[in-house]
Design a protein around this motif. Structure first.
Motif, mmCIF file in Angstrom:
data_model
loop_
_atom_site.group_PDB
_atom_site.id
_atom_site.type_symbol
_atom_site.label_atom_id
_atom_site.label_comp_id
_atom_site.label_asym_id
_atom_site.label_seq_id
_atom_site.Cartn_x
_atom_site.Cartn_y
_atom_site.Cartn_z
ATOM 1 N N MET A 54 0.819 -1.213 0.000
ATOM 2 C CA MET A 54 0.000 0.000 0.000
ATOM 3 C C MET A 54 0.853 1.264 0.000
ATOM 4 O O MET A 54 0.475 2.280 -0.603
ATOM 5 C CB MET A 54 -0.928 0.002 1.216
ATOM 6 C CG MET A 54 -2.084 -0.972 1.130
ATOM 7 S SD MET A 54 -3.080 -0.982 2.648
ATOM 8 C CE MET A 54 -3.648 0.713 2.700
ATOM 9 N N SER A 55 1.999 1.219 0.692
ATOM 10 C CA SER A 55 2.852 2.407 0.788
ATOM 11 C C SER A 55 3.442 2.821 -0.554
ATOM 12 O O SER A 55 3.957 3.930 -0.685
ATOM 13 C CB SER A 55 3.980 2.161 1.792
ATOM 14 O OG SER A 55 4.907 1.210 1.300
ATOM 15 N N LEU A 56 3.379 1.949 -1.542
ATOM 16 C CA LEU A 56 3.917 2.248 -2.871
ATOM 17 C C LEU A 56 2.847 2.804 -3.812
ATOM 18 O O LEU A 56 3.134 3.051 -4.984
ATOM 19 C CB LEU A 56 4.532 0.984 -3.487
ATOM 20 C CG LEU A 56 5.640 0.316 -2.665
ATOM 21 C CD1 LEU A 56 6.097 -0.959 -3.340
ATOM 22 C CD2 LEU A 56 6.809 1.265 -2.453
ATOM 23 N N PHE A 57 1.633 3.002 -3.309
ATOM 24 C CA PHE A 57 0.530 3.485 -4.134
ATOM 25 C C PHE A 57 -0.128 4.696 -3.469
ATOM 26 O O PHE A 57 0.054 4.957 -2.275
ATOM 27 C CB PHE A 57 -0.536 2.395 -4.301
ATOM 28 C CG PHE A 57 -0.105 1.229 -5.153
ATOM 29 C CD1 PHE A 57 -0.405 1.207 -6.497
ATOM 30 C CD2 PHE A 57 0.594 0.178 -4.597
ATOM 31 C CE1 PHE A 57 -0.020 0.130 -7.284
ATOM 32 C CE2 PHE A 57 0.986 -0.898 -5.370
ATOM 33 C CZ PHE A 57 0.681 -0.924 -6.723
ATOM 34 N N ARG A 70 2.819 4.997 -7.101
ATOM 35 C CA ARG A 70 3.661 6.128 -6.724
ATOM 36 C C ARG A 70 5.107 5.732 -6.451
ATOM 37 O O ARG A 70 5.959 6.587 -6.266
ATOM 38 C CB ARG A 70 3.087 6.814 -5.482
ATOM 39 C CG ARG A 70 1.663 7.321 -5.653
ATOM 40 C CD ARG A 70 1.347 8.407 -4.659
ATOM 41 N NE ARG A 70 2.180 9.578 -4.884
ATOM 42 C CZ ARG A 70 2.157 10.653 -4.089
ATOM 43 N NH1 ARG A 70 1.388 10.681 -3.026
ATOM 44 N NH2 ARG A 70 2.937 11.687 -4.349
ATOM 45 N N GLY A 71 5.366 4.449 -6.363
ATOM 46 C CA GLY A 71 6.734 4.022 -6.089
ATOM 47 C C GLY A 71 7.191 4.487 -4.719
ATOM 48 O O GLY A 71 6.504 4.276 -3.711
ATOM 49 N N LEU A 72 8.329 5.147 -4.697
ATOM 50 C CA LEU A 72 8.891 5.642 -3.434
ATOM 51 C C LEU A 72 8.523 7.099 -3.162
ATOM 52 O O LEU A 72 9.106 7.714 -2.260
ATOM 53 C CB LEU A 72 10.417 5.491 -3.448
ATOM 54 C CG LEU A 72 10.951 4.061 -3.570
ATOM 55 C CD1 LEU A 72 12.466 4.068 -3.645
ATOM 56 C CD2 LEU A 72 10.483 3.200 -2.398
ATOM 57 N N ASN A 73 7.579 7.657 -3.905
ATOM 58 C CA ASN A 73 7.246 9.070 -3.737
ATOM 59 C C ASN A 73 6.689 9.376 -2.353
ATOM 60 O O ASN A 73 6.920 10.472 -1.815
ATOM 61 C CB ASN A 73 6.233 9.502 -4.802
ATOM 62 C CG ASN A 73 6.875 9.672 -6.169
ATOM 63 O OD1 ASN A 73 8.090 9.846 -6.254
ATOM 64 N ND2 ASN A 73 6.084 9.608 -7.223
ATOM 65 N N ASN A 74 5.929 8.444 -1.779
ATOM 66 C CA ASN A 74 5.413 8.681 -0.425
ATOM 67 C C ASN A 74 6.559 8.835 0.569
ATOM 68 O O ASN A 74 6.528 9.719 1.443
ATOM 69 C CB ASN A 74 4.508 7.524 -0.002
ATOM 70 C CG ASN A 74 3.184 7.535 -0.746
ATOM 71 O OD1 ASN A 74 2.723 8.580 -1.185
ATOM 72 N ND2 ASN A 74 2.569 6.367 -0.886
ATOM 73 N N TYR A 289 -4.501 6.203 2.466
ATOM 74 C CA TYR A 289 -3.970 5.014 3.125
ATOM 75 C C TYR A 289 -2.567 4.648 2.653
ATOM 76 O O TYR A 289 -1.802 4.030 3.393
ATOM 77 C CB TYR A 289 -4.929 3.844 2.933
ATOM 78 C CG TYR A 289 -6.133 3.929 3.838
ATOM 79 C CD1 TYR A 289 -6.211 3.180 4.996
ATOM 80 C CD2 TYR A 289 -7.181 4.805 3.545
ATOM 81 C CE1 TYR A 289 -7.310 3.262 5.836
ATOM 82 C CE2 TYR A 289 -8.273 4.902 4.373
ATOM 83 C CZ TYR A 289 -8.333 4.129 5.523
ATOM 84 O OH TYR A 289 -9.418 4.224 6.358
ATOM 85 N N GLY A 290 -2.201 4.987 1.439
ATOM 86 C CA GLY A 290 -0.833 4.753 0.991
ATOM 87 C C GLY A 290 0.161 5.592 1.764
ATOM 88 O O GLY A 290 1.203 5.093 2.212
ATOM 89 N N MET A 291 -0.148 6.862 1.967
ATOM 90 C CA MET A 291 0.733 7.736 2.743
ATOM 91 C C MET A 291 0.788 7.305 4.198
ATOM 92 O O MET A 291 1.860 7.306 4.820
ATOM 93 C CB MET A 291 0.234 9.183 2.638
ATOM 94 C CG MET A 291 1.071 10.188 3.406
ATOM 95 S SD MET A 291 2.753 10.345 2.785
ATOM 96 C CE MET A 291 2.443 11.246 1.252
#
Length: 355
Positions: A54-57, A70-74, A289-291
């Motif tokens: 989830m952290s990658l989206f 989003r990859g590593l953008n978060n 939720y990704g952030m």
């Protein structure tokens, strides 16, 4: 013609006996472990893996079609983009959490340690005091928070009534609010460390205290020289549990202040990291939720780094073999009747530095 692997009856019997022996030896243990293992996989490992994904989206739980890669953008946003509101609030909450932990963790070790030493001396009625010390830990945070709201309320709080004051403990000054949160954490959280340290003190070899008394080591010096080294592992356990626990500080803040009071700098002056994450999840936005997952994983990495530093600092260190070598040379020289060197001429007690 196909290649077929032939096996003898003895080989088959040996393999079968090994399988049967394995299940006989570990089958019962696996049967007892399997429920916990299933729960661990379902509620720890799977959420962890899913949280990493989830952290990658930009993850929207309300509409799966709105999910964006989003990859590593978060993570980049949280680590390097100081103009972003999520970055600012996350690190502000992290600063509050770290500063609070720096204060509450030593107190949560020292105070239970002092009480454990006093109880271990077995004064009159020590069993009653031991139960009273642990009693607050039985209460849920919500009940403890209601007690402290009744004590530190502004208009009808017992503290203000007893002392004839009108201090607004929870809604005016952030420092006063943090002080009340600290008291609630101490009162409701020292029971676990007290039980561990009290049990550890009971297992300290009494002959060590007798030897220390013979050498003139009494009082506080005896605590430093004998007690603390003897319960080092239990102290490390308490430190680990306390640090991890207070990095997840949430319930006390939610019940007492809900991250208030409001100041000119921020509307959430007593905000912790966990309260911030919960506020984002419960804030009505479904695409956050990704952030939030990235924040949770970053918090886990920080806690893991602190734990690793603690392990390095508190690990057992070998004293070396210099004194052991000198003592062996001393014994060998005496046994063979050879002249004893200056290094080996010391007596065994001198070599070990006891006299």
């Amino acid at each position: 013609m196909k290649n077929e692997r032939m096996t003898t009856v003895s080989e088959y019997a040996l393999k079968r006996s090994k399988r049967i022996g394995f299940f006989k030896r570990y089958g019962t243990a696996f049967a007892f472990i399997s429920p916990h293992l299933l729960f661990f996989l379902a509620f720890c490992i799977y959420p962890l893996i899913f949280g990493i994904v989830m952290s990658l989206f930009k993850y929207n739980i309300a509409d799966p079609t709105q999910i964006e890669w989003r990859g590593l953008n978060n993570y980049i946003t949280l680590l390097f983009r100081s103009d972003n509101i999520y970055n600012q609030d996350f690190w502000y909450a992290m600063g509050n959490t770290v500063l609070f932990a720096l204060v509450v963790v030593p107190l949560s070790i020292i105070v239970p340690m002092f009480m454990a030493v006093c109880i271990n001396a077995k004064p009159r009625g020590y069993k009653i005091f031991r139960a009273l010390i642990y009693l607050p830990s039985v209460l849920p945070v919500s009940a403890s928070g209601i007690i402290f709201i009744a004590l530190f309320g502004h208009l009808f709080g017992y503290i203000n009534q007893w002392f004839g004051t009108t201090i607004n403990w929870l809604d005016s000054n952030p420092m006063l609010a943090w002080f009340v949160i600290l008291l609630l954490c101490m009162w409701g959280g020292w029971g676990g460390n007290f039980i561990i340290l009290n049990a550890a003190l009971k297992n300290v070899d009494k002959s060590l205290y007798e030897a220390a008394a013979v050498d003139g080591c009494v009082g506080f010096k005896r605590v430093l020289a004998v007690t603390l080294p003897a319960i080092k592992q239990q102290l490390i356990l308490c430190i680990f549990n306390t640090v991890i626990g207070y990095f997840g500080l949430y319930g006390q803040i939610y019940v007492l202040t809900n991250a208030g009071p409001i100041t000119n700098d921020t509307p959430h002056s007593t905000m912790s990291v966990m309260w911030f994450l919960q506020s984002l999840i419960n804030g009505g936005r479904y695409d956050i939720y990704g952030m939030v997952s990235a924040m949770g994983l970053l918090l886990g990495i920080i806690i893991g780094a602190i734990t690793a530093i603690q392990l390095i600092v508190t690990r057992e260190r070998k004293s070396g073999t210099k004194l052991q070598t000198e003592f062996a040379a001393y014994v060998k020289a005496r046994g063979e009747g050879e002249p004893v060197t200056a290094a080996a001429a010391a007596t065994p007690t001198e070599v070990n530095g006891n006299e």
